[in-house]
Enzyme design. Structure first.
Site, mmCIF file in Angstrom:
data_model
loop_
_atom_site.group_PDB
_atom_site.id
_atom_site.type_symbol
_atom_site.label_atom_id
_atom_site.label_comp_id
_atom_site.label_asym_id
_atom_site.label_seq_id
_atom_site.Cartn_x
_atom_site.Cartn_y
_atom_site.Cartn_z
ATOM 1 N N GLU A 152 0.823 -1.223 0.000
ATOM 2 C CA GLU A 152 0.000 0.000 0.000
ATOM 3 C C GLU A 152 0.856 1.272 0.000
ATOM 4 O OE1 GLU A 152 -3.028 0.168 -0.625
ATOM 5 O OE2 GLU A 152 -4.202 -1.424 0.300
ATOM 6 N N HIS A 212 -2.459 2.569 8.641
ATOM 7 C CA HIS A 212 -3.552 1.887 7.932
ATOM 8 C C HIS A 212 -3.779 0.522 8.573
ATOM 9 C CE1 HIS A 212 -5.960 -0.117 5.014
ATOM 10 N NE2 HIS A 212 -4.973 -0.887 4.592
ATOM 11 N N HIS A 234 -6.811 -2.876 9.304
ATOM 12 C CA HIS A 234 -8.074 -3.531 8.944
ATOM 13 C C HIS A 234 -8.796 -3.868 10.247
ATOM 14 C CE1 HIS A 234 -6.171 -5.137 4.918
ATOM 15 N NE2 HIS A 234 -6.132 -3.820 5.024
ATOM 16 N N HIS A 249 -12.514 -2.268 2.775
ATOM 17 C CA HIS A 249 -11.078 -2.439 2.956
ATOM 18 C C HIS A 249 -10.630 -2.267 4.413
ATOM 19 C CE1 HIS A 249 -6.824 -1.362 1.279
ATOM 20 N NE2 HIS A 249 -6.766 -2.066 2.386
HETATM 21 ZN ZN LIG Z 1 -5.181 -2.627 3.549
#
Ligand SMILES: [Zn+2]
Length: 207
Positions: free
Chosen positions: A81, A100, A102, A163
């Site tokens: 990413e 970032h 999840h 996402h």
């Molecule tokens: Zn991700």
């Protein structure tokens, strides 16, 4: 690159420690999630490696890349990413770090494309309001970051459709705490929805 080796070590240590903390706090499962610090003067990101077990990650595994993804220092590929991180840094001069995750509660609202309204006092100073959802884009593409930029101009975190979550800050500590509050907010909203009708903080109804 004008960064001294000591400065790079300090950034790598901060990225490593925060990544392990996020893993321990269950904000990241398996090898998902990634985080970085941006050295704006040098134009390089200090970022977690691609698909690497957080439990065995060491300082030497953290990667330094430029905004085009070229590895400046390190023995691994950067997080898949990295383009998302790069677009956020290019478009938002106030951002110095990106986290970032999840994380499961927040990601479940991202899967529903469901904004979380301002239901908790912490959302005002930390997240700068409601948790909005940025449009879906293919994993690993620059568009993932570009879709989040309009929201992150105004907010310190957003949900990314189907996402996960992206949180920003001037420092990595700030970005990390914003990612923690995004998950905490989603968890409490989920619980509140399961036992009643959550009430938005007065004055923030249209937020
Ligand atoms: Zn991700």
């Amino acid at each position: 690159m004008r960064l001294s080796s000591q400065q790079i070590r300090t950034y790598k240590q901060a990225v490593l420690l925060t990544a392990k903390k996020a893993y321990d706090e269950k904000l990241m499962a398996g090898t998902s999630g990634n985080l970085s610090i941006f050295c704006r003067e040098e134009g390089v990101m200090v970022i977690t490696p691609s698909s690497y077990d957080y439990r065995i990650m060491e300082e030497k595994d953290i990667v330094v890349v430029d905004l085009e993804g070229r590895v400046v220092e390190g023995c691994h590929k950067p997080s898949s990413e990295w383009r998302m991180h790069g677009e956020i840094y290019k478009h938002l001069p106030h951002v110095g770090a990106v986290v970032h995750t999840h994380s499961p509660y927040a990601t479940s609202f991202a899967v529903n494309h469901q904004t979380i309204p301002v239901i908790l006092i912490e959302m005002i100073p930390f997240l700068k309001g409601s948790l909005e959802v940025s449009p879906y884009a293919e994993q690993g593409s620059a568009q993932v970051g570009l879709n989040a930029v309009p929201i992150l101009k105004r907010k310190n975190a957003c949900l990314m459709a189907n996402h996960g979550v992206v949180a920003v800050g001037q420092t990595l500590d700030q970005a990390y705490i914003n990612s923690v509050y995004a998950e905490d907010t989603a968890k409490i909203y989920h619980m509140a929805l399961s036992c009643g009708q959550p009430v938005v903080i007065p004055g923030y109804e249209g937020e």
